[in-house]
Scaffold this motif. Structure first.
Motif, PDB file in Angstrom:
ATOM      1  N   LYS A 165      35.531  43.911  46.930  1.00  0.00           N
ATOM      2  CA  LYS A 165      36.296  45.064  46.740  1.00  0.00           C
ATOM      3  C   LYS A 165      36.897  45.286  48.038  1.00  0.00           C
ATOM      4  CE  LYS A 165      36.183  49.846  45.370  1.00  0.00           C
ATOM      5  NZ  LYS A 165      35.217  51.107  44.791  1.00  0.00           N
ATOM      6  N   ASN A 166      36.049  45.405  49.216  1.00  0.00           N
ATOM      7  CA  ASN A 166      36.453  45.492  50.565  1.00  0.00           C
ATOM      8  C   ASN A 166      37.282  44.183  50.931  1.00  0.00           C
ATOM      9  OD1 ASN A 166      35.597  48.044  50.493  1.00  0.00           O
ATOM     10  ND2 ASN A 166      33.473  47.126  51.112  1.00  0.00           N
ATOM     11  N   THR A 167      36.851  43.292  50.773  1.00  0.00           N
ATOM     12  CA  THR A 167      37.637  41.902  51.241  1.00  0.00           C
ATOM     13  C   THR A 167      38.933  41.919  50.643  1.00  0.00           C
ATOM     14  OG1 THR A 167      35.446  40.939  51.577  1.00  0.00           O
ATOM     15  CG2 THR A 167      37.285  39.453  51.782  1.00  0.00           C
TER      16      THR A 167
ATOM     17  N   GLN B 278      37.603  47.388  37.979  1.00  0.00           N
ATOM     18  CA  GLN B 278      38.057  48.961  38.102  1.00  0.00           C
ATOM     19  C   GLN B 278      38.819  49.079  39.398  1.00  0.00           C
ATOM     20  OE1 GLN B 278      34.283  50.712  37.648  1.00  0.00           O
ATOM     21  NE2 GLN B 278      34.714  51.189  35.360  1.00  0.00           N
ATOM     22  N   ASP B 279      38.662  48.728  40.441  1.00  0.00           N
ATOM     23  CA  ASP B 279      39.215  48.984  41.640  1.00  0.00           C
ATOM     24  C   ASP B 279      40.582  48.265  41.487  1.00  0.00           C
ATOM     25  OD1 ASP B 279      39.536  49.655  44.694  1.00  0.00           O
ATOM     26  OD2 ASP B 279      39.866  47.550  44.892  1.00  0.00           O
ATOM     27  N   HIS B 280      40.701  47.192  40.859  1.00  0.00           N
ATOM     28  CA  HIS B 280      42.098  46.464  40.637  1.00  0.00           C
ATOM     29  C   HIS B 280      42.851  47.172  39.539  1.00  0.00           C
ATOM     30  CE1 HIS B 280      40.880  43.528  43.362  1.00  0.00           C
ATOM     31  NE2 HIS B 280      42.092  43.041  43.395  1.00  0.00           N
ATOM     32  N   GLN B 281      42.247  47.907  38.583  1.00  0.00           N
ATOM     33  CA  GLN B 281      42.934  48.483  37.662  1.00  0.00           C
ATOM     34  C   GLN B 281      43.535  49.923  38.376  1.00  0.00           C
ATOM     35  OE1 GLN B 281      39.518  49.138  34.776  1.00  0.00           O
ATOM     36  NE2 GLN B 281      40.629  48.094  33.304  1.00  0.00           N
ATOM     37  N   GLU B 282      42.725  50.465  39.248  1.00  0.00           N
ATOM     38  CA  GLU B 282      43.437  51.561  40.001  1.00  0.00           C
ATOM     39  C   GLU B 282      44.450  51.219  40.960  1.00  0.00           C
ATOM     40  OE1 GLU B 282      40.423  53.245  42.232  1.00  0.00           O
ATOM     41  OE2 GLU B 282      38.922  53.812  40.495  1.00  0.00           O
ATOM     42  N   ASN B 283      44.569  49.957  41.434  1.00  0.00           N
ATOM     43  CA  ASN B 283      45.715  49.479  42.079  1.00  0.00           C
ATOM     44  C   ASN B 283      46.852  48.932  41.510  1.00  0.00           C
ATOM     45  OD1 ASN B 283      45.356  46.685  42.043  1.00  0.00           O
ATOM     46  ND2 ASN B 283      44.393  46.649  43.872  1.00  0.00           N
ATOM     47  N   GLY B 284      46.467  48.690  40.237  1.00  0.00           N
ATOM     48  CA  GLY B 284      47.600  48.352  39.151  1.00  0.00           C
ATOM     49  C   GLY B 284      47.836  46.780  39.097  1.00  0.00           C
ATOM     50  N   SER B 285      46.960  45.898  39.676  1.00  0.00           N
ATOM     51  CA  SER B 285      46.927  44.490  39.383  1.00  0.00           C
ATOM     52  C   SER B 285      46.072  44.076  38.272  1.00  0.00           C
ATOM     53  CB  SER B 285      46.566  43.929  40.649  1.00  0.00           C
ATOM     54  OG  SER B 285      44.919  44.076  40.661  1.00  0.00           O
TER      55      SER B 285
ATOM     56  N   GLY C  40      43.633  45.590  47.680  1.00  0.00           N
ATOM     57  CA  GLY C  40      45.134  45.678  47.643  1.00  0.00           C
ATOM     58  C   GLY C  40      45.735  44.251  47.275  1.00  0.00           C
ATOM     59  N   ARG C  41      44.778  43.399  47.114  1.00  0.00           N
ATOM     60  CA  ARG C  41      45.546  41.997  46.818  1.00  0.00           C
ATOM     61  C   ARG C  41      45.551  41.673  45.163  1.00  0.00           C
ATOM     62  NH1 ARG C  41      43.072  37.739  49.888  1.00  0.00           N
ATOM     63  NH2 ARG C  41      44.404  36.451  48.686  1.00  0.00           N
ATOM     64  N   ASP C  42      46.652  40.684  44.825  1.00  0.00           N
ATOM     65  CA  ASP C  42      46.719  40.523  43.488  1.00  0.00           C
ATOM     66  C   ASP C  42      45.480  40.003  42.895  1.00  0.00           C
ATOM     67  OD1 ASP C  42      48.745  39.969  41.228  1.00  0.00           O
ATOM     68  OD2 ASP C  42      47.754  38.233  41.564  1.00  0.00           O
ATOM     69  N   PHE C  43      45.144  40.581  41.794  1.00  0.00           N
ATOM     70  CA  PHE C  43      43.848  40.173  41.020  1.00  0.00           C
ATOM     71  C   PHE C  43      43.665  38.721  40.584  1.00  0.00           C
ATOM     72  CE2 PHE C  43      40.853  39.958  37.292  1.00  0.00           C
ATOM     73  CZ  PHE C  43      39.968  40.592  37.961  1.00  0.00           C
ATOM     74  N   ILE C  44      44.720  37.767  40.406  1.00  0.00           N
ATOM     75  CA  ILE C  44      44.757  36.494  39.967  1.00  0.00           C
ATOM     76  C   ILE C  44      44.822  35.638  41.386  1.00  0.00           C
ATOM     77  CG2 ILE C  44      46.274  34.514  38.962  1.00  0.00           C
ATOM     78  CD1 ILE C  44      47.195  36.645  36.859  1.00  0.00           C
ATOM     79  N   ASP C  45      45.304  35.972  42.307  1.00  0.00           N
ATOM     80  CA  ASP C  45      45.378  35.697  43.670  1.00  0.00           C
ATOM     81  C   ASP C  45      43.729  35.505  44.195  1.00  0.00           C
ATOM     82  OD1 ASP C  45      47.817  35.143  43.741  1.00  0.00           O
ATOM     83  OD2 ASP C  45      48.575  36.626  45.221  1.00  0.00           O
ATOM     84  N   VAL C  46      43.165  36.545  43.850  1.00  0.00           N
ATOM     85  CA  VAL C  46      41.802  36.765  44.370  1.00  0.00           C
ATOM     86  C   VAL C  46      40.812  35.737  43.495  1.00  0.00           C
ATOM     87  CG1 VAL C  46      39.711  38.271  44.277  1.00  0.00           C
ATOM     88  CG2 VAL C  46      41.991  39.331  45.175  1.00  0.00           C
ATOM     89  N   LEU C  47      41.126  35.766  42.177  1.00  0.00           N
ATOM     90  CA  LEU C  47      40.335  34.906  41.437  1.00  0.00           C
ATOM     91  C   LEU C  47      40.641  33.386  41.699  1.00  0.00           C
ATOM     92  CD1 LEU C  47      40.412  36.723  37.958  1.00  0.00           C
ATOM     93  CD2 LEU C  47      38.455  36.522  39.552  1.00  0.00           C
TER      94      LEU C  47
END
Length: 190
Positions: A74-76, A135-142, A79-86
């Motif tokens: 979550k911290n690392t 949920q964090d990525h839902q909050e930031n819209g990704s 703000g990054r795109d969810f798919i990029d993170v995965l």
């Protein structure tokens, strides 16, 4: 007698856990011994036992840290795109020395009640951590808000397990990777 500073103890514990993953991955959980772990770390067996009483205790700590690592995402990746993170998580999975360990330990759970409880606790913790991450990525819209975070965590965990199994049986990494990304995009599709 010299007092050991807390930082040293944490470093020692961390070194033991890293060595344990290496030994468990090489020899299997059942095949690994506390002697081999101590040798890998470079400490005496007695010293190892001052930190952990058994292989099961070491395994429990590894699983706790694994769950914490998911929560740290979550911290690392804030703000990054969810798919990029995965995508990056896939690379981490491929490079993980403990990939086969998780499957072995799941099978051992059928005969070992203590390990079964460790696995159940770890599984629930990882799902909860992944849900918080979603949920964090839902909050930031990704990630779409209309997706149930609990259900999505469950689906991604199942997908991760399948991808890990494909890698362990030796399927082509590039093909598996491509299917991983396509599957995630299909799940998240608007």
């Amino acid at each position: 007698m010299t007092r050991v500073v807390p930082d040293y103890k944490e470093i020692a514990r961390s070194n033991i856990l890293k060595a344990s993953i290496k030994v468990f991955s090489k020899n299997g959980f059942h095949g690994a011994t506390m002697n081999e772990i101590a040798k890998e770390v470079g400490v005496s067996k007695g010293t190892l036992y001052t930190y952990f009483q058994s292989k099961e205790d070491i395994l429990n700590e590894i699983w706790i840290l694994s769950s914490q690592n998911i929560l740290d995402l979550k911290n690392t990746y804030k703000g990054r795109d969810f798919i990029d993170v995965l995508e990056e998580l896939y690379v981490m999975m491929v490079e993980s020395p403990g990939l086969q360990l998780s499957f072995e330990v799941t099978l051992i759970s059928q005969q070992n009640e203590k390990i079964k409880k460790i696995n159940q606790k770890s599984y629930k913790s990882k799902l909860e951590s992944l849900k918080i991450f979603i949920q964090d990525h839902q909050e930031n819209g990704s990630v779409r808000n209309d997706l149930d975070a609990d259900l999505l965590a469950q689906i991604l965990t199942g997908l991760y397990t399948d991808v890990a199994a494909q890698l362990l049986i030796g399927l082509d990494n590039e093909e598996v990777h491509e299917k991983w990304i396509k599957s995630i995009k299909a799940i998240l599709k608007h």
